[in-house]
Design an enzyme around this catalytic site. Structure first.
Site, PDB file in Angstrom:
ATOM      1  N   GLY A   1      33.887  41.114  36.876  1.00 15.49           N
ATOM      2  CA  GLY A   1      34.969  41.156  35.892  1.00 15.49           C
ATOM      3  C   GLY A   1      35.154  39.789  35.255  1.00 15.49           C
TER       4      GLY A   1
ATOM      5  N   ASN B   1      31.724  43.557  33.442  1.00 14.04           N
ATOM      6  CA  ASN B   1      32.736  44.481  32.918  1.00 14.04           C
ATOM      7  C   ASN B   1      33.775  43.636  32.194  1.00 14.04           C
ATOM      8  OD1 ASN B   1      34.751  46.323  32.438  1.00 14.04           O
ATOM      9  ND2 ASN B   1      35.225  46.716  34.600  1.00 14.04           N
ATOM     10  N   TRP B   2      33.718  43.665  30.876  1.00 12.32           N
ATOM     11  CA  TRP B   2      34.632  42.825  30.088  1.00 12.32           C
ATOM     12  C   TRP B   2      36.054  43.367  30.096  1.00 12.32           C
ATOM     13  CZ3 TRP B   2      31.653  41.492  24.865  1.00 12.32           C
ATOM     14  CH2 TRP B   2      30.546  40.682  25.160  1.00 12.32           C
ATOM     15  N   LYS B   3      36.256  44.597  30.539  1.00 12.86           N
ATOM     16  CA  LYS B   3      37.580  45.234  30.515  1.00 12.86           C
ATOM     17  C   LYS B   3      38.147  45.165  29.088  1.00 12.86           C
ATOM     18  CE  LYS B   3      37.915  44.344  35.420  1.00 12.86           C
ATOM     19  NZ  LYS B   3      38.717  44.110  36.604  1.00 12.86           N
TER      20      LYS B   3
ATOM     21  N   GLU C   1      40.992  50.682  38.121  1.00 14.35           N
ATOM     22  CA  GLU C   1      42.048  50.548  37.097  1.00 14.35           C
ATOM     23  C   GLU C   1      42.250  51.882  36.373  1.00 14.35           C
ATOM     24  OE1 GLU C   1      40.331  47.133  35.166  1.00 14.35           O
ATOM     25  OE2 GLU C   1      40.769  45.943  36.964  1.00 14.35           O
TER      26      GLU C   1
ATOM     27  N   GLU D   1      34.006  48.488  45.031  1.00 19.26           N
ATOM     28  CA  GLU D   1      34.977  47.504  44.576  1.00 19.26           C
ATOM     29  C   GLU D   1      36.278  47.692  45.356  1.00 19.26           C
ATOM     30  OE1 GLU D   1      33.944  45.975  40.357  1.00 19.26           O
ATOM     31  OE2 GLU D   1      35.313  47.653  40.147  1.00 19.26           O
TER      32      GLU D   1
ATOM     33  N   SER E   1      36.281  39.813  42.515  1.00 20.79           N
ATOM     34  CA  SER E   1      36.323  38.351  42.592  1.00 20.79           C
ATOM     35  C   SER E   1      34.971  37.727  42.930  1.00 20.79           C
ATOM     36  CB  SER E   1      37.399  37.900  43.581  1.00 20.79           C
ATOM     37  OG  SER E   1      38.675  38.349  43.138  1.00 20.79           O
TER      38      SER E   1
ATOM     39  N   GLY F   1      40.236  40.936  40.774  1.00 26.25           N
ATOM     40  CA  GLY F   1      41.090  40.035  39.994  1.00 26.25           C
ATOM     41  C   GLY F   1      42.079  39.232  40.826  1.00 26.25           C
TER      42      GLY F   1
HETATM   43  P1  13P Z   1      36.975  40.671  38.981  1.00 27.20           P
HETATM   44  O1  13P Z   1      35.547  40.169  39.092  1.00 27.20           O
HETATM   45  O2  13P Z   1      37.730  40.032  37.867  1.00 27.20           O
HETATM   46  O3  13P Z   1      37.679  40.634  40.296  1.00 27.20           O
HETATM   47  O4  13P Z   1      36.877  42.216  38.567  1.00 27.20           O
HETATM   48  C1  13P Z   1      36.004  43.043  39.265  1.00 27.20           C
HETATM   49  C2  13P Z   1      35.926  44.345  38.556  1.00 27.20           C
HETATM   50  O5  13P Z   1      36.896  45.085  38.505  1.00 27.20           O
HETATM   51  C3  13P Z   1      34.685  44.691  37.895  1.00 27.20           C
HETATM   52  O6  13P Z   1      34.680  46.014  37.478  1.00 27.20           O
END
Ligand code: 13P
Length: 255
Positions: free
Chosen positions: A237, A9-11, A100, A170, A216, A176
């Site tokens: 992420g 997930n590149w956000k 989010e 999640e 994470s 994050g």
């Molecule tokens: P991180 O891997 O950066 O913690 O993010 C996880 C996430 O929200 C994937 O959708």
């Protein structure tokens, strides 16, 4: 046997050129290094979707996802993107219910149920995210929270439609933050999710549902997390923005 999946997930990261270049590295590494039948899904911002979908056309086991869709079919919704629009450029999956979006965009379970319906209607597969906040974990109510997210977000679906859904657990406190859930904490929740699906549908449906862990996740912790009985892969992420790290996570399923 349920499918093993590693999804990135590149956000809201990477401009067009940076995204295309990262995707091209991922595709080359998948071709050279992946030997299993694990599926790789890359969920990019909308601007990259059409291009990366074309780049992945003949690459075995690589598919594209969007990070959201609007609940309506089409119309006067300035700034939004519909399920049929992402479908038309070659997208196969849609992330829904990411914490989010729940936290910053006010997405409720009822809205997410609508988004799930429109996603499935257009032949796309939801990657439906659930998970508790730090307070909900500490108060011990997290099993109820997760059950409610399932009941109100996806359990209205027929068994046939539910079979197209990928779930992602999640925990919000792990996203994050560098605070990964321990393999035991994650396994405990994944087993609970599977049992809840079995109670709602049946044991076979539960057994066939892919449940990803996210929060994470990195190349060091992925092997122990993914070796848990009910963890079928990850939603990644930060580490999905580095081709080497992402591929090392994908390759946990090579063995
Ligand atoms: P991180 O891997 O950066 O913690 O993010 C996880 C996430 O929200 C994937 O959708």
């Amino acid at each position: 046997m349920r499918k093993k999946i590693v999804a990135g997930n590149w956000k809201m990261n990477l401009n067009f050129e940076e995204g295309v270049s990262l995707f091209s590295e991922i595709v080359n590494m998948v071709k050279d290094e992946v030997v299993g039948d694990q599926e790789v899904i890359v969920c990019t911002p909308f601007i990259h979707l059409s291009t990366v979908a074309k780049m992945s056309e003949n690459v075995k086991n690589v598919n594209i996802g969007s990070q959201n869709v609007h609940q309506a079919e089409s119309g006067a919704y300035t700034g939004e993107v519909s399920a049929s629009q992402v479908k038309s450029v070659g997208v196969e999956y849609v992330i829904l219910g990411h914490s989010e979006r729940r936290a910053y965009f006010g997405e409720t379970d009822a809205l997410l149920a609508e988004k799930t319906n429109v996603t499935l209607k257009h032949g796309l597969k939801p990657i439906f995210c659930i998970g508790e906040t730090k307070e909900e974990r500490e108060s011990g109510k997290f099993f109820d929270v997760i059950k409610n997210q399932l009941v109100n977000g996806v359990f209205h679906l027929s068994k046939e439609d539910f079979a197209k859904v990928v779930l992602a657990y999640e925990p919000v406190w792990a996203i994050g933050t560098g605070l990964t859930a321990s393999p035991e904490q994650a396994q405990e929740v994944h087993a609970f999710i599977r049992e809840t699906i079995a109670n709602q549908y049946d044991a076979e449906t539960a057994d066939n549902t892919t449940i990803l862990y996210g929060g994470s996740c990195n190349p060091s912790n992925a092997p122990t997390l993914f070796s848990q009985k009910d963890i079928d892969g990850g939603l990644i992420g930060g580490a999905s923005l580095k081709s080497r790290d992402f591929l090392d996570i994908v390759k946990v399923f090579n063995a």
